[in-house]
Design a protein around this motif. Sequence first.
Motif, PDB file in Angstrom:
ATOM      1  N   THR A  92       1.056  -1.058   0.030  1.00  0.00           N
ATOM      2  CA  THR A  92      -0.018  -0.167   0.200  1.00  0.00           C
ATOM      3  C   THR A  92       0.847   0.959   0.525  1.00  0.00           C
ATOM      4  O   THR A  92       2.070   1.077   0.235  1.00  0.00           O
ATOM      5  CB  THR A  92      -0.809   0.025   1.560  1.00  0.00           C
ATOM      6  OG1 THR A  92       0.278   0.350   2.588  1.00  0.00           O
ATOM      7  CG2 THR A  92      -1.674  -1.184   1.383  1.00  0.00           C
ATOM      8  N   ALA A  93       0.580   2.497  -0.225  1.00  0.00           N
ATOM      9  CA  ALA A  93       0.927   3.575  -0.309  1.00  0.00           C
ATOM     10  C   ALA A  93       1.770   3.552   1.169  1.00  0.00           C
ATOM     11  O   ALA A  93       3.282   4.141   1.403  1.00  0.00           O
ATOM     12  CB  ALA A  93       0.239   4.698  -0.898  1.00  0.00           C
TER      13      ALA A  93
ATOM     14  N   ASN B 281      -1.721  -2.723  -7.515  1.00  0.00           N
ATOM     15  CA  ASN B 281      -0.960  -2.244  -6.975  1.00  0.00           C
ATOM     16  C   ASN B 281       0.451  -2.626  -7.010  1.00  0.00           C
ATOM     17  O   ASN B 281       1.485  -2.344  -6.992  1.00  0.00           O
ATOM     18  CB  ASN B 281      -0.755  -1.739  -5.337  1.00  0.00           C
ATOM     19  CG  ASN B 281      -2.149  -1.634  -4.599  1.00  0.00           C
ATOM     20  OD1 ASN B 281      -2.527  -0.539  -5.176  1.00  0.00           O
ATOM     21  ND2 ASN B 281      -2.416  -2.380  -4.217  1.00  0.00           N
TER      22      ASN B 281
ATOM     23  N   THR C 192       3.963  -1.110  -9.461  1.00  0.00           N
ATOM     24  CA  THR C 192       4.418   0.207 -10.037  1.00  0.00           C
ATOM     25  C   THR C 192       4.247   0.301 -11.838  1.00  0.00           C
ATOM     26  O   THR C 192       5.160  -1.041 -12.488  1.00  0.00           O
ATOM     27  CB  THR C 192       5.959   0.033  -9.842  1.00  0.00           C
ATOM     28  OG1 THR C 192       5.351   0.691  -7.927  1.00  0.00           O
ATOM     29  CG2 THR C 192       6.251   1.344 -10.178  1.00  0.00           C
TER      30      THR C 192
ATOM     31  N   SER D 197      -0.515  -0.781 -12.259  1.00  0.00           N
ATOM     32  CA  SER D 197      -1.934  -0.141 -12.076  1.00  0.00           C
ATOM     33  C   SER D 197      -1.427   0.578 -10.731  1.00  0.00           C
ATOM     34  O   SER D 197      -2.675   1.026  -9.924  1.00  0.00           O
ATOM     35  CB  SER D 197      -2.530  -2.008 -11.041  1.00  0.00           C
ATOM     36  OG  SER D 197      -1.596  -2.336 -10.178  1.00  0.00           O
ATOM     37  N   ALA D 198      -0.097   1.209 -10.618  1.00  0.00           N
ATOM     38  CA  ALA D 198       0.334   1.810  -9.644  1.00  0.00           C
ATOM     39  C   ALA D 198       1.059   2.642 -10.601  1.00  0.00           C
ATOM     40  O   ALA D 198       2.140   2.634 -10.802  1.00  0.00           O
ATOM     41  CB  ALA D 198       0.999   2.005  -7.936  1.00  0.00           C
TER      42      ALA D 198
END
Length: 200
Positions: A82-83, A162, A164, A167-168
């Motif tokens: 997660t971020a 998520n 990179t 999807s991120a």
Amino acid sequence: MNKTTTDIKDDVVWHATEVTSDKRGLLSVHKPLTIWLTGLSASGKSTLAFALEKMLVESGGSAFVLDGDNVRHGLCKDLGFTAQDRTENIRRIAEVAKLMNEAGVMVMVACISPCTADRDNAKSIIGEERFLEVYLNTPLSVCERLDPKGLYRKARTGEIPNFTGVSAPYEVPVAPALKLDASELSVDDCVQAILSRVAI
């Protein structure tokens, strides 16, 4: 009654060493520095980091790689993607790199570190004078074609959220010390380009 985090921090006191960084520096062949390699997965970060480590050690220096995957086996094994977890992951790596620099060790960090704010925080922790940001701008299409771990394929099918570059987002460094495309340069060329910016 249990102590709060704030209470515990009040009880923790920094113990100063009697050995200065300058004195430690006299024992090292190279000036301690953190070379922070950032870029997409499969852009060449780990390959370059370990090649640098090998060259520096063979020249008589003290060097170590903090690899993004490796630290998640221990130091950061409790973190996800997660971020918030990514931010904490980068903070921990930076704190370790700082300690290793203080010990006179050259550190290569090989970590996607996709967020500008997290990279800036790492620089502030380590210290601007000891932080060399190297952006591997290897094109996404090349990274996907190489994909040694099969991660892009899993990300494209939704097995890895998520991720990179898929999807991120990845926030491109605005002013890195170096920008290298590992699809156009050999490992040796990249290593030499980095070492040309290192005080030896």
